[in-house]
Design a protein around this motif. Structure first.
Motif, PDB file in Angstrom:
ATOM      1  N   LEU A 163      54.976  22.381 111.001  1.00  7.75           N
ATOM      2  CA  LEU A 163      56.237  21.933 111.586  1.00  7.75           C
ATOM      3  C   LEU A 163      56.728  22.941 112.626  1.00  7.75           C
ATOM      4  CD1 LEU A 163      58.141  19.508 111.284  1.00  7.75           C
ATOM      5  CD2 LEU A 163      59.543  20.907 109.762  1.00  7.75           C
ATOM      6  N   SER A 164      56.336  24.197 112.436  1.00 13.47           N
ATOM      7  CA  SER A 164      56.619  25.261 113.411  1.00 13.47           C
ATOM      8  C   SER A 164      55.337  26.046 113.644  1.00 13.47           C
ATOM      9  CB  SER A 164      57.716  26.197 112.882  1.00 13.47           C
ATOM     10  OG  SER A 164      57.788  27.372 113.661  1.00 13.47           O
ATOM     11  N   LYS A 165      55.080  26.417 114.893  1.00 13.57           N
ATOM     12  CA  LYS A 165      53.889  27.220 115.185  1.00 13.57           C
ATOM     13  C   LYS A 165      54.020  28.652 114.680  1.00 13.57           C
ATOM     14  CE  LYS A 165      52.224  24.953 119.425  1.00 13.57           C
ATOM     15  NZ  LYS A 165      51.880  25.185 120.840  1.00 13.57           N
ATOM     16  N   TYR A 166      55.256  29.085 114.445  1.00  7.61           N
ATOM     17  CA  TYR A 166      55.490  30.507 114.198  1.00  7.61           C
ATOM     18  C   TYR A 166      56.054  30.810 112.813  1.00  7.61           C
ATOM     19  CZ  TYR A 166      55.107  30.278 119.257  1.00  7.61           C
ATOM     20  OH  TYR A 166      54.663  30.021 120.532  1.00  7.61           O
ATOM     21  N   GLY A 207      57.517  24.854 102.421  1.00 13.14           N
ATOM     22  CA  GLY A 207      57.338  26.187 102.966  1.00 13.14           C
ATOM     23  C   GLY A 207      58.498  27.098 102.631  1.00 13.14           C
ATOM     24  N   PHE A 208      58.839  27.972 103.581  1.00 13.12           N
ATOM     25  CA  PHE A 208      59.846  28.999 103.366  1.00 13.12           C
ATOM     26  C   PHE A 208      60.792  29.061 104.562  1.00 13.12           C
ATOM     27  CE2 PHE A 208      55.983  30.125 101.229  1.00 13.12           C
ATOM     28  CZ  PHE A 208      56.338  30.764 100.042  1.00 13.12           C
ATOM     29  N   GLY A 209      62.089  29.083 104.289  1.00  7.81           N
ATOM     30  CA  GLY A 209      63.050  29.469 105.303  1.00  7.81           C
ATOM     31  C   GLY A 209      63.095  30.992 105.379  1.00  7.81           C
ATOM     32  N   PRO A 238      58.685  29.273  97.539  1.00  4.40           N
ATOM     33  CA  PRO A 238      58.517  28.035  98.318  1.00  4.40           C
ATOM     34  C   PRO A 238      59.454  26.915  97.871  1.00  4.40           C
ATOM     35  CG  PRO A 238      56.685  28.318  96.793  1.00  4.40           C
ATOM     36  CD  PRO A 238      57.482  29.591  96.753  1.00  4.40           C
ATOM     37  N   VAL A 239      59.778  26.072  98.831  1.00  5.32           N
ATOM     38  CA  VAL A 239      60.654  24.915  98.612  1.00  5.32           C
ATOM     39  C   VAL A 239      59.968  23.683  99.176  1.00  5.32           C
ATOM     40  CG1 VAL A 239      62.881  23.863  99.206  1.00  5.32           C
ATOM     41  CG2 VAL A 239      62.748  26.318  98.688  1.00  5.32           C
ATOM     42  N   LEU A 240      60.095  22.559  98.498  1.00  5.21           N
ATOM     43  CA  LEU A 240      59.539  21.297  98.992  1.00  5.21           C
ATOM     44  C   LEU A 240      60.638  20.242  99.027  1.00  5.21           C
ATOM     45  CD1 LEU A 240      56.156  19.655  98.247  1.00  5.21           C
ATOM     46  CD2 LEU A 240      58.220  18.306  97.856  1.00  5.21           C
ATOM     47  N   GLU A 241      60.757  19.578 100.161  1.00  2.86           N
ATOM     48  CA  GLU A 241      61.726  18.495 100.342  1.00  2.86           C
ATOM     49  C   GLU A 241      60.962  17.210 100.673  1.00  2.86           C
ATOM     50  OE1 GLU A 241      65.265  18.310 100.378  1.00  2.86           O
ATOM     51  OE2 GLU A 241      65.125  20.200  99.287  1.00  2.86           O
ATOM     52  N   SER A 242      61.344  16.122 100.012  1.00  2.00           N
ATOM     53  CA  SER A 242      60.656  14.835 100.193  1.00  2.00           C
ATOM     54  C   SER A 242      61.647  13.775 100.643  1.00  2.00           C
ATOM     55  CB  SER A 242      60.004  14.415  98.873  1.00  2.00           C
ATOM     56  OG  SER A 242      59.377  13.158  98.994  1.00  2.00           O
ATOM     57  N   TYR A 243      61.280  13.046 101.691  1.00  2.00           N
ATOM     58  CA  TYR A 243      62.151  12.015 102.261  1.00  2.00           C
ATOM     59  C   TYR A 243      61.355  10.740 102.529  1.00  2.00           C
ATOM     60  CZ  TYR A 243      66.251  14.957 103.025  1.00  2.00           C
ATOM     61  OH  TYR A 243      67.352  15.753 102.839  1.00  2.00           O
ATOM     62  N   LYS A 300      54.747  33.277 102.159  1.00  2.00           N
ATOM     63  CA  LYS A 300      55.813  33.972 102.876  1.00  2.00           C
ATOM     64  C   LYS A 300      55.249  34.997 103.855  1.00  2.00           C
ATOM     65  CE  LYS A 300      60.225  35.041 103.464  1.00  2.00           C
ATOM     66  NZ  LYS A 300      61.215  34.089 104.009  1.00  2.00           N
ATOM     67  N   GLY A 301      54.217  35.727 103.405  1.00  2.00           N
ATOM     68  CA  GLY A 301      53.696  36.802 104.244  1.00  2.00           C
ATOM     69  C   GLY A 301      52.725  36.343 105.312  1.00  2.00           C
ATOM     70  N   ASP A 302      51.812  35.433 104.943  1.00  2.00           N
ATOM     71  CA  ASP A 302      50.745  35.033 105.872  1.00  2.00           C
ATOM     72  C   ASP A 302      51.077  33.781 106.671  1.00  2.00           C
ATOM     73  OD1 ASP A 302      49.322  37.164 104.921  1.00  2.00           O
ATOM     74  OD2 ASP A 302      48.162  35.982 103.487  1.00  2.00           O
ATOM     75  N   GLY A 303      52.120  33.061 106.291  1.00  2.00           N
ATOM     76  CA  GLY A 303      52.501  31.847 107.013  1.00  2.00           C
ATOM     77  C   GLY A 303      51.614  30.674 106.667  1.00  2.00           C
TER      78      GLY A 303
END
Length: 440
Positions: free
Chosen positions: A41-44, A232-234, A240-245, A413-416
């Motif tokens: 969702l984000s490259k970074y 993922g992680f904010g 980790p957190v997971l959101e489902s829609y 968290k560390g390695d993305g």
């Protein structure tokens, strides 16, 4: 269809998805096994997204939408995964970058949804009429009208009581009636041709069409619907957190969506690990619970029928204590009553006992192992669960709607976001410019 799974512990979340996608037109179905369903969702930042269900949103492929959003997001960050979700939903709600001719796309989405809804109601009417014809060989016009009215009324009530999407505008029905009233009337006349519709039934159908654009009945699955899983992680989140829609479509600035509470998971505290299947989940559920979910429902239904029978016997004993035991001594009557009471107690304990056995002997042991798995083992487990579903489809007479290469990613968290397995439709050695441009 598809099969996807998320395996989470305090260290990371592993995502796995098959590559099968079903294309349907008016003549039949075709299954392709090269679809991508997991994306960054984000490259970074350590946030990923999985897609299942409808492969497009308002006629635009989800892969294109996600990559446009990712480009627009750039290096921006959010404190929580829920903030990423809110930002992504706002992007879909605005959609200025997505639609070259939005009014046409909106009308087409509305047309597809209304026809799907009306056809499902027509199928219910046809089934009821066929059953009545089987019983009586013929059917009067008044009976046909009564069946139609009754089914449409029950559908209207069900839609009216269904969960509503958040922030639905109060004037929504009136606005849509002005804009698309003729489209709905046309759908009525075409789908219900030959069916006697009263004026009241026609109004109820219009009400159903409007409710369909902002409500989610549990019994019905709109083919326009897409499951969107963000994990993922904010920047402020350690675990980790997971959101489902579930997301269906957009009318003006209004997005039809809902949060699937039962699948949303936040690791931390008492929640140390989780295994979450999506879409075709029966084999993962069977692996976790130790019993096929459909088989469990059959057992539950059978036990409930026995429980109802037991209660009838119990009532007979209360109101007719001697007739049922005529010719028996008082001692024999008391023994038989004790047996009936014992049966009731066993029935009452059976389903909770079955659930407790499943939890303690199947679910808890797996979760206790998952909470200590390193990242590579999380990925291996996620892939194996998808393979299990794919293998079951391959050795059964069902369509192989799960299959193809399995994409696997691990987010920590560390390695993305790290790809463990990923298919490409091109050879990497022949396209170095793709990798050079990715972070440009």
């Amino acid at each position: 269809m598809t099969s996807e799974v998320a395996v989470m512990n305090k260290e990371a979340v592993a995502l796995a998805a098959d590559s099968a996608v079903t294309f349907t037109d008016g003549t039949g179905q075709k299954i392709f096994t090269s679809a991508s369903k997991i994306f960054t969702l984000s490259k970074y930042q350590p946030v990923g997204v999985m897609i299942y269900g409808n492969a497009s949103f308002m006629g635009i492929p989800w892969e294109s939408i996600i990559k446009i959003y990712r480009s627009r997001l750039g290096t921006d960050t959010f404190k929580k995964v829920t903030d990423y979700v809110d930002n992504f939903l706002a992007f879909l709600r605005g959609g200025d970058l997505l639609f070259s001719n939005y009014e046409e796309e909106q009308e087409e989405y509305l047309r597809r949804s209304v026809y799907w809804c009306f056809k499902s109601i027509r199928e219910r009417i046809d089934e009821s009429v066929s059953l009545e014809l089987y019983r009586k060989r013929e059917i009067e016009e008044s009976v046909l009208e009564s069946i139609t009215t009754q089914i449409i009324k029950s559908e209207f009530d069900e839609w009216g009581e269904a969960e509503a999407t958040p922030l639905a505008p109060t004037s929504f029905d009136m606005d849509l009636s002005k804009m698309y009233g003729n489209l709905i009337l046309q759908a009525q006349s075409e789908v219900f041709e030959g069916v006697p519709l009263t004026e009241e039934s026609s109004k109820l159908l219009a009400g159903i069409a409007f409710s369909m654009l902002w409500r989610f009945p549990s019994r019905m699955y709109n083919p326009e619907s897409t499951g969107v899983v963000v994990a993922g992680f904010g920047t402020d989140e350690v675990f980790p957190v997971l959101e489902s829609y579930s997301v269906e479509g957009r009318i003006d600035d209004y997005l039809k969506h809902r949060r699937i509470e039962k699948d949303c998971t936040r690791i931390g505290g008492s929640m140390s690990a989780a295994v979450l299947p999506f879409a075709q989940r029966e084999m993962v559920d069977t692996f976790m619970a130790g019993v096929d979910p459909v088989f469990h429902l059959r057992i539950k239904g059978f036990v409930e029928n026995l429980d109802n029978l037991y209660r009838e016997i119990q009532l007979d004993m209360i109101y007719d204590p001697h007739d049922d035991f005529e010719g028996s001594s008082m001692h024999e009557i008391e023994d038989q009553r004790d047996i009936v009471i014992e049966i009731g107690e066993q029935l009452e304990q059976f389903l909770p006992s079955l659930s407790e056995h499943s939890q303690s002997n199947h679910i808890d042991p797996v979760i206790s192992v998952v909470q200590g798995l390193p990242r590579d083992e999380l990925a291996a487990m996620a892939e194996s669960l998808i393979n299990l579903t794919s293998f079951k489809r391959r050795v059964s007479m069902q369509a192989e709607t799960v299959g193809g290469p399995i994409d696997v990613a691990v987010i920590s968290k560390g390695d993305g976001f790290i790809w463990i397995k990923r298919k490409h439709y091109f050879e990497g050695d022949m396209n170095p410019q793709f990798f050079a441009n990715y972070f440009r």
